[in-house]
Write a protein that holds these residues in place. Structure first.
Motif, PDB file in Angstrom:
ATOM      1  N   ALA A  37       0.837  -1.199   0.000  1.00 40.61           N
ATOM      2  CA  ALA A  37       0.000   0.000   0.000  1.00 40.61           C
ATOM      3  C   ALA A  37       0.869   1.245   0.000  1.00 40.61           C
ATOM      4  O   ALA A  37       2.035   1.219   0.398  1.00 40.61           O
ATOM      5  CB  ALA A  37      -0.903   0.000   1.240  1.00 40.61           C
ATOM      6  N   VAL A  38       0.274   2.360  -0.433  1.00 38.91           N
ATOM      7  CA  VAL A  38       0.948   3.649  -0.404  1.00 38.91           C
ATOM      8  C   VAL A  38       1.266   3.997   1.044  1.00 38.91           C
ATOM      9  O   VAL A  38       0.440   3.815   1.937  1.00 38.91           O
ATOM     10  CB  VAL A  38       0.057   4.742  -1.037  1.00 38.91           C
ATOM     11  CG1 VAL A  38       0.658   6.124  -0.841  1.00 38.91           C
ATOM     12  CG2 VAL A  38      -0.167   4.465  -2.507  1.00 38.91           C
ATOM     13  N   CYS A  39       2.469   4.468   1.272  1.00 45.85           N
ATOM     14  CA  CYS A  39       2.892   4.848   2.620  1.00 45.85           C
ATOM     15  C   CYS A  39       2.003   5.986   3.125  1.00 45.85           C
ATOM     16  O   CYS A  39       1.855   7.008   2.452  1.00 45.85           O
ATOM     17  CB  CYS A  39       4.356   5.287   2.610  1.00 45.85           C
ATOM     18  SG  CYS A  39       4.932   5.877   4.208  1.00 45.85           S
ATOM     19  N   PRO A  40       1.401   5.830   4.306  1.00 45.59           N
ATOM     20  CA  PRO A  40       0.528   6.876   4.825  1.00 45.59           C
ATOM     21  C   PRO A  40       1.282   8.122   5.310  1.00 45.59           C
ATOM     22  O   PRO A  40       0.699   9.197   5.419  1.00 45.59           O
ATOM     23  CB  PRO A  40      -0.190   6.193   5.991  1.00 45.59           C
ATOM     24  CG  PRO A  40       0.733   5.108   6.424  1.00 45.59           C
ATOM     25  CD  PRO A  40       1.455   4.657   5.183  1.00 45.59           C
ATOM     26  N   VAL A  41       2.578   7.998   5.571  1.00 42.86           N
ATOM     27  CA  VAL A  41       3.355   9.131   6.072  1.00 42.86           C
ATOM     28  C   VAL A  41       3.760  10.056   4.921  1.00 42.86           C
ATOM     29  O   VAL A  41       3.520  11.251   4.953  1.00 42.86           O
ATOM     30  CB  VAL A  41       4.589   8.649   6.863  1.00 42.86           C
ATOM     31  CG1 VAL A  41       5.466   9.818   7.274  1.00 42.86           C
ATOM     32  CG2 VAL A  41       4.149   7.861   8.090  1.00 42.86           C
ATOM     33  N   GLU A  76      14.438  11.354   3.716  1.00 40.55           N
ATOM     34  CA  GLU A  76      13.851  10.080   3.332  1.00 40.55           C
ATOM     35  C   GLU A  76      12.817   9.682   4.375  1.00 40.55           C
ATOM     36  O   GLU A  76      13.042   9.861   5.569  1.00 40.55           O
ATOM     37  CB  GLU A  76      14.952   9.022   3.257  1.00 40.55           C
ATOM     38  CG  GLU A  76      14.448   7.661   2.827  1.00 40.55           C
ATOM     39  CD  GLU A  76      15.577   6.648   2.730  1.00 40.55           C
ATOM     40  OE1 GLU A  76      15.843   5.978   3.751  1.00 40.55           O
ATOM     41  OE2 GLU A  76      16.186   6.551   1.653  1.00 40.55           O
ATOM     42  N   CYS A  77      11.695   9.204   3.930  1.00 39.34           N
ATOM     43  CA  CYS A  77      10.626   8.783   4.843  1.00 39.34           C
ATOM     44  C   CYS A  77      11.112   7.611   5.698  1.00 39.34           C
ATOM     45  O   CYS A  77      11.564   6.590   5.169  1.00 39.34           O
ATOM     46  CB  CYS A  77       9.383   8.394   4.048  1.00 39.34           C
ATOM     47  SG  CYS A  77       8.018   7.805   5.078  1.00 39.34           S
ATOM     48  N   ALA A  78      11.007   7.750   6.991  1.00 39.75           N
ATOM     49  CA  ALA A  78      11.434   6.700   7.912  1.00 39.75           C
ATOM     50  C   ALA A  78      10.475   5.519   7.909  1.00 39.75           C
ATOM     51  O   ALA A  78      10.875   4.384   8.152  1.00 39.75           O
ATOM     52  CB  ALA A  78      11.559   7.261   9.324  1.00 39.75           C
ATOM     53  N   ARG A  79       9.218   5.758   7.624  1.00 43.10           N
ATOM     54  CA  ARG A  79       8.206   4.683   7.660  1.00 43.10           C
ATOM     55  C   ARG A  79       8.411   3.681   6.541  1.00 43.10           C
ATOM     56  O   ARG A  79       8.343   2.487   6.729  1.00 43.10           O
ATOM     57  CB  ARG A  79       6.805   5.297   7.584  1.00 43.10           C
ATOM     58  CG  ARG A  79       5.666   4.305   7.484  1.00 43.10           C
ATOM     59  CD  ARG A  79       5.487   3.567   8.816  1.00 43.10           C
ATOM     60  NE  ARG A  79       4.243   2.852   8.846  1.00 43.10           N
ATOM     61  CZ  ARG A  79       4.150   1.532   8.621  1.00 43.10           C
ATOM     62  NH1 ARG A  79       5.224   0.830   8.377  1.00 43.10           N
ATOM     63  NH2 ARG A  79       2.986   0.938   8.662  1.00 43.10           N
ATOM     64  N   CYS A  80       8.692   4.186   5.303  1.00 45.43           N
ATOM     65  CA  CYS A  80       8.803   3.286   4.142  1.00 45.43           C
ATOM     66  C   CYS A  80      10.232   3.184   3.620  1.00 45.43           C
ATOM     67  O   CYS A  80      10.468   2.551   2.593  1.00 45.43           O
ATOM     68  CB  CYS A  80       7.876   3.736   3.026  1.00 45.43           C
ATOM     69  SG  CYS A  80       8.319   5.311   2.268  1.00 45.43           S
ATOM     70  N   ALA A  81      11.185   3.816   4.295  1.00 45.37           N
ATOM     71  CA  ALA A  81      12.605   3.814   3.897  1.00 45.37           C
ATOM     72  C   ALA A  81      12.793   4.355   2.483  1.00 45.37           C
ATOM     73  O   ALA A  81      13.627   3.880   1.725  1.00 45.37           O
ATOM     74  CB  ALA A  81      13.195   2.417   4.034  1.00 45.37           C
ATOM     75  N   GLY A  82      11.977   5.336   2.117  1.00 48.95           N
ATOM     76  CA  GLY A  82      12.119   5.987   0.826  1.00 48.95           C
ATOM     77  C   GLY A  82      11.475   5.279  -0.348  1.00 48.95           C
ATOM     78  O   GLY A  82      11.564   5.730  -1.477  1.00 48.95           O
ATOM     79  N   GLU A  83      10.782   4.158  -0.106  1.00 51.02           N
ATOM     80  CA  GLU A  83      10.165   3.408  -1.196  1.00 51.02           C
ATOM     81  C   GLU A  83       8.819   3.977  -1.624  1.00 51.02           C
ATOM     82  O   GLU A  83       8.340   3.682  -2.711  1.00 51.02           O
ATOM     83  CB  GLU A  83       9.993   1.940  -0.804  1.00 51.02           C
ATOM     84  CG  GLU A  83      11.300   1.207  -0.707  1.00 51.02           C
ATOM     85  CD  GLU A  83      11.096  -0.272  -0.474  1.00 51.02           C
ATOM     86  OE1 GLU A  83      10.046  -0.819  -0.857  1.00 51.02           O
ATOM     87  OE2 GLU A  83      11.995  -0.888   0.109  1.00 51.02           O
ATOM     88  N   GLY A  84       8.166   4.726  -0.764  1.00 51.56           N
ATOM     89  CA  GLY A  84       6.853   5.260  -1.087  1.00 51.56           C
ATOM     90  C   GLY A  84       5.729   4.269  -0.852  1.00 51.56           C
ATOM     91  O   GLY A  84       4.560   4.563  -1.079  1.00 51.56           O
TER      92      GLY A  84
END
Length: 125
Positions: A54-58, A69-77
Motif C-alpha cells: 500500500a501507499v505509505c501513509p506518512v 527520506e521517509c522513515a516509515r517506508c525507507a524511501g520506497e513510497g
C-alpha cells in the motif's frame, strides 16, 4: 511448492514501483492447505496470510518528507506486509478443492494466489 518466504521474496523482487509491476502478465502462486479426514468431513475455515502493498501513509507515496527520506517506508513510497484472510471450505469434501484469490485488492496487480485444500493421505486409507 515454494515456502512463504520464497513467495514473498519473489513478489517484492517483481515490483519496480508501487503502481507498475515489472511483468504485465498475471502470474499464479499456489499454496496447499492439507486437510485431515475429520476436517474434510466437518468443513471449516482456515486463515492464511496474504502479501499486501500500500501507499505509505506518512509520505503519501513520495518516498520522502521534505528533504528527508521517509522513515516509515525507507524511501520506497510504499509499505509491504501481510493481511490475514479467512477461507472456508465446505463440509463433505471428497476431493481436492481450489480457491483462486486475485491479489489486486491488496495492491498486487500481477499475481493471483491459488489455495488448494488438499486431502491428506490418511483420507484415502
Amino acid at each position: 511448492m515454494p515456502s512463504f518466504d520464497e513467495m514473498f521474496d519473489w513478489l517484492w523482487r517483481n515490483f519496480s514501483g508501487l503502481d507498475w509491476p515489472k511483468s504485465g502478465r498475471v502470474e499464479n502462486l499456489t499454496l496447499d492447505v492439507p486437510l485431515t479426514r475429520e476436517q474434510a468431513v466437518r468443513g471449516g475455515t482456515t486463515r492464511i496470510m496474504v502479501p499486501a502493498r500500500a501507499v505509505c501513509p506518512v509520505c503519501r507515496g513520495c518516498g520522502g518528507v521534505g528533504f528527508y527520506e521517509c522513515a516509515r517506508c525507507a524511501g520506497e513510497g510504499a509499505i509491504s506486509g501481510e493481511v490475514p484472510v479467512s477461507l472456508s471450505f465446505p463440509a463433505g469434501l471428497r476431493r481436492d478443492q481450489a480457491v483462486v484469490i486475485p491479489l489486486d485488492r491488496f495492491g498486487i496487480r500481477n499475481l493471483q494466489l491459488t489455495v488448494i485444500f488438499r486431502l491428506t493421505n490418511d483420507w484415502h486409507s
